[in-house]
Design an enzyme around this catalytic site. Structure first.
Site, short mmCIF file in Angstrom:
data_model
loop_
_atom_site.label_atom_id
_atom_site.label_comp_id
_atom_site.label_asym_id
_atom_site.label_seq_id
_atom_site.Cartn_x
_atom_site.Cartn_y
_atom_site.Cartn_z
N ARG A 179 0.22 -9.82 10.60
CA ARG A 179 1.52 -9.19 10.88
C ARG A 179 2.65 -10.18 10.62
O ARG A 179 3.81 -9.79 10.49
CB ARG A 179 1.63 -8.75 12.35
CG ARG A 179 0.65 -7.69 12.84
CD ARG A 179 0.58 -6.51 11.95
NE ARG A 179 -0.52 -6.66 11.00
CZ ARG A 179 -0.60 -5.98 9.87
NH1 ARG A 179 0.34 -5.15 9.54
NH2 ARG A 179 -1.64 -6.14 9.06
N GLN A 196 -9.29 -4.09 8.01
CA GLN A 196 -8.41 -3.66 9.09
C GLN A 196 -8.94 -2.44 9.84
O GLN A 196 -8.18 -1.71 10.45
CB GLN A 196 -7.01 -3.37 8.53
CG GLN A 196 -6.34 -4.62 8.00
CD GLN A 196 -4.92 -4.34 7.55
OE1 GLN A 196 -4.06 -4.03 8.35
NE2 GLN A 196 -4.68 -4.45 6.25
N LYS A 232 0.81 -1.21 0.00
CA LYS A 232 0.00 0.00 0.00
C LYS A 232 0.85 1.28 0.00
O LYS A 232 0.61 2.18 -0.79
CB LYS A 232 -0.90 -0.03 1.23
CG LYS A 232 -1.78 1.17 1.37
CD LYS A 232 -2.44 1.18 2.72
CE LYS A 232 -1.41 1.47 3.80
NZ LYS A 232 -2.02 1.72 5.11
N THR A 233 1.83 1.30 0.90
CA THR A 233 2.66 2.50 1.01
C THR A 233 3.41 2.76 -0.29
O THR A 233 3.53 3.89 -0.75
CB THR A 233 3.65 2.35 2.17
OG1 THR A 233 2.94 1.89 3.31
CG2 THR A 233 4.30 3.67 2.50
N ASP A 293 -4.81 8.12 3.36
CA ASP A 293 -4.36 6.79 3.75
C ASP A 293 -5.27 6.27 4.88
O ASP A 293 -5.88 7.07 5.58
CB ASP A 293 -2.91 6.91 4.26
CG ASP A 293 -2.26 5.56 4.41
OD1 ASP A 293 -2.82 4.56 3.92
OD2 ASP A 293 -1.17 5.50 5.02
N GLU A 294 -5.33 4.98 5.04
CA GLU A 294 -6.12 4.37 6.14
C GLU A 294 -7.55 4.90 6.17
O GLU A 294 -8.07 5.27 7.23
CB GLU A 294 -5.45 4.62 7.49
CG GLU A 294 -3.99 4.23 7.57
CD GLU A 294 -3.76 2.76 7.84
OE1 GLU A 294 -4.72 1.95 7.68
OE2 GLU A 294 -2.63 2.41 8.19
#
Length: 753
Positions: A619, A256, A33-34, A225-226
DNA sequence: GGCCGGGGCATTTTT
DNA sequence: TGCCCCGGCC
């Protein structure tokens, strides 16, 4: 320059290259994503969008900083600096400062943190003579915060039937009055709380169309973002601003979304498509982080949720080991098994300690884990403690600085008016604050001339107050022609704080001095960084106010130091979001803990807990171990626990249990995933899955002080004390090799020898 | 101002 | 159990 595009996969590239209007990127866990976000920004700059017309919003300073660094590497430092990139709070506090006169706030307004807010609320509740048990600061604060996040001002709160009636039902009808006074006191103090930064921005845009219009024209491209974690206030700000150019790209993963308790609204992402006509959706479904087994297991879990955007995350990495499921007999044993498993895996597979993370639902679970790690000499680092700016001495010093910048700041003033001790007690402060409320003025205004506002004070009190006033005014005076870091040194000396510590000669005092030194150093660093950034400008930005504005929006996570040390990481699942580790232990997988007790009555809350568990599992890059205890010490009592319902949600084919599970029947179809002996024989640690049911608990009546007993793990020992009776009998045993332990007979498998 | 003991309480917390 | 907050006390 084209090189970075070639490194993207098909889906990522499409998402980056699309510039045709509203765009939603659903980015699965570990899907890069980043990278997509940074490439997209770099791409926009490359095709000629001026960087200063791009607004990129993140949720943490850390995320913003990392992204900025990456873009600087792609497009150059100078260009990257021109971007409007940062957290919602920091970006809009900048805009609010520029436009503060429109709202009647000073440009140097203070930002109240949650402690300031709560302390103010506490004083208001007291002032209004309300019951402080009914109106707890934390509760009131969260009600006001929720209201603000939904853009409900105190005025609309008063007029909102639903809210008013619900407050009457919960026997807290005065919330609306408290809200009103609170907002006014903040205003008089020239202060905004965290939620105000978003609420006031919305008010600014709502009431001042010319201002809105200016920013609408100015900003051409928005990236968020997010997005799954945005609240209504945030959602409305970006949708208002992006109306003109309709160039908005939101990135997130509905799976998430774990911050609803802070007002995050998952509907923002679920409904984005229907809100923006012609919106294009891109899905990043390839996970680069984890093994196939981990990804598939996580998929099988999250598929149990109803509310979600359909997607299929896949991994093309190796198949990997099964997720190990470990049942332990107690929370204590859980901790030791996790610790020894880490040692074992590290030796066997040559992992470093930093390849491991231990995650838990609640911070309090960390205690036993820490203890076990310490005993096995495993270095660890724990997140979630006090941050630098939370330390008392730092807060006190910062309060002085805040007063220099804005003497009307009531919370800063109350904090230090009698620190160091000046003999100004609660009574005097109470008189000043209630006069302030009465006259609708700031405490500072009253304090400068108590006589004018008929505050009844004796000569001694007036003299002391005057001394304090003089200190602050001298410091303000000094700050006019001196650098911010020198000003800080000046005020700390002038107020007598440094002398206090220097004379003390204790370890704590010297650590406090160190912290104060670090604070001053932080200011100096801020100055030099800013100097560099604004080298070609007039340098007006380099002020104490600027430093405080930045510091108040910073958290300890942003100022991580010695991350390079080789240590195991301990943190809550929430804190682990966005991070990755080769090996992840998720502990405390029990009903009423994960999912938490408070969620079990609400299907929506359970779904959020499930997403949280999804975050935990995803994770892990290589190995994921889930543990649960059959008994746990909770709030002073040992409770029996049953395994989390979420364990059943994971397709059993991806699970590997470490032997037979006593009261939990998950039978793995394949046991070949994890070849190693789950728990190599250590004399003091028996297998995690001893069948408790097969062992008769020792009869309480047969125990006497002085009797020799045997315990499965601790070996032999002598009973030194017996408390309670029947099933709750607790025996204190002095073990030959393990020292003194307290054991509850219903769980401890003791045999009388 | 600081110390002590009782009572109430006990998720998560990017800002 | 253990922590935090408050009130009472010196």
């Amino acid at each position: 320059m084209e090189e970075y595009l070639s490194q993207l996969n098909e889906a990522q590239r499409e998402a980056v290259l699309y510039t045709g209007g509203p765009e939603m990127i659903i980015a699965g866990a570990g899907s890069g994503k980043t990278r997509v976000l940074t490439c997209k920004i770099a791409y926009l700059m490359q095709i000629g969008v001026p960087p200063e017309s791009i607004m990129a919003l993140t949720f943490t300073n850390k995320a913003a900083r990392e992204m900025k660094e990456r873009i600087a590497a792609l497009a150059g430092q100078r260009e990257a600096r021109r971007l409007w990139m940062g957290t919602f709070h920091s970006i809009f506090s900048r805009i609010l400062r520029a436009e503060s006169d429109r709202l009647g706030y000073p440009a140097s307004f203070t930002i109240y943190d949650s402690d300031d807010s709560k302390s103010l609320l506490k004083s208001i509740v007291k002032d209004m003579s309300l019951d402080d048990k009914t109106y707890r600061p934390g509760m009131v604060h969260s009600r006001i915060s929720n209201a603000k996040n939904s853009l409900i001002t105190w005025k609309s709160y008063e007029q909102n039937k639903t809210l008013v009636e619900s407050d009457i039902k919960t026997r807290t009808p005065m919330i609306r009055d408290i809200y009103k006074v609170y907002q006014n006191r903040c205003y008089q103090a020239g202060a905004m709380d965290f939620d105000d930064l978003l609420l006031q921005t919305n008010i600014l845009f709502r009431d001042h169309p010319d201002v809105l219009d200016k920013y609408r024209r100015f900003f051409k491209y928005f990236l968020v973002d997010e997005y799954q974690d945005t609240n209504f206030a945030q959602h409305l700000i970006v949708s208002r601003l992006s109306e003109t150019h309709r160039q908005i790209c939101v990135v997130g993963d509905d799976a998430q979304s774990i911050y609803s308790f802070r007002g995050a609204n998952i509907d923002n992402i679920l409904n984005f498509k229907s809100q923006y006509a012609g919106c294009r959706t891109f899905k990043l479904e390839r996970n680069y982080r984890s093994t196939q087994t981990i990804v598939n297991a996580a998929n099988s879990l999250i598929n149990k949720n109803r509310e979600r955007i359909s997607k299929t995350i896949y991994s093309e990495r190796e198949k990997g080991s099964g997720i190990l499921l470990v049942s332990t007999y107690s929370d204590y044993e859980e901790a030791f098994i996790v610790a020894s498993k880490i040692s074992e895996m590290r030796m066997r597979n040559q992992y470093t300690y930093s390849d491991f993370a231990i995650l838990y639902r609640a911070n309090k679970q960390s205690r036993l884990l820490e203890e076990a790690l310490r005993k096995l000499n495993i270095p660890y680092r724990i997140y979630g403690g006090l941050s630098f700016y939370d330390r008392k001495e730092v807060k006190d010093a910062v309060a002085y600085l805040r007063l220099i910048v804005n003497p009307h700041d009531e919370e800063a003033l109350k904090r230090i008016i009698n620190y160091p001790a000046r003999g100004i007690g609660d009574t005097t402060v109470g008189k000043l604050t209630s006069a302030a409320t009465r006259h609708n003025l700031s405490v500072w205004t009253i304090l400068k001339d108590p006589h004018a506002y008929d505050v009844q004070l004796n000569a001694g009190a007036i003299r002391k107050i005057d001394g304090f006033r003089q200190t602050i005014e001298d410091s303000i005076e000094y700050s006019r022609d001196n650098q911010a870091d020198d000003t800080a040194l000046f005020v700390l000396k002038r107020a007598g704080i440094v002398d206090d510590f220097v004379n003390e000669h204790t370890i704590e005092a010297s650590s406090r001095i160190e912290n104060l030194e670090e604070l001053v150093k932080g200011i100096s660093e801020y100055i030099s960084i800013r100097r560099e950034e604004y080298a070609d400008e007039d340098g007006e930005h380099i002020t104490l106010a600027g430093f405080l504005a930045e510091a108040s929006l910073q958290t300890d996570q942003d100022r991580d130091k010695n991350t390079d040390a080789d240590r195991v990481t301990l943190m809550t699942v929430h804190a682990a979001k966005g991070l990755e580790f080769k090996n992840v232990f998720v502990t405390g997988m029990e009903e009423n803990l994960f999912p938490t007790l408070r969620s079990v009555d609400s299907p929506r809350a359970i779904e959020e807990e499930r997403r949280l568990f999804y975050v935990a599992i995803t994770r892990a890059e290589e190995n994921c171990v889930l543990t649960y205890a059959q008994s746990r010490f909770i709030n002073g009592q040992t409770e029996r626990c049953s395994p989390s319902r979420f364990l059943l949600d994971i397709d059993a084919r991806y699970l590997h249990t470490s032997g037979k599970l006593s009261d939990y029947d998950v039978r793995p179809k394949a046991s070949t995933y994890y070849q190693s002996q789950p728990f190599p024989s250590r004399p003091q640690t028996r297998s995690a899955t001893v069948e408790t049911s097969a062992v008769e608990p020792v009869d309480a009546a047969s125990l006497r002080i002085g009797v020799t007993v045997k315990h499965d793990r601790f070996g032999t020992g002598t009973v030194t004390d017996i408390e309670g009776e029947g099933a709750n009998t607790k025996a204190t045993v002095e073990f030959d090799n393990f020292g003194q332990k307290q054991l509850l007979l219903k769980y401890a498998r003791l045999t009388v020898l």
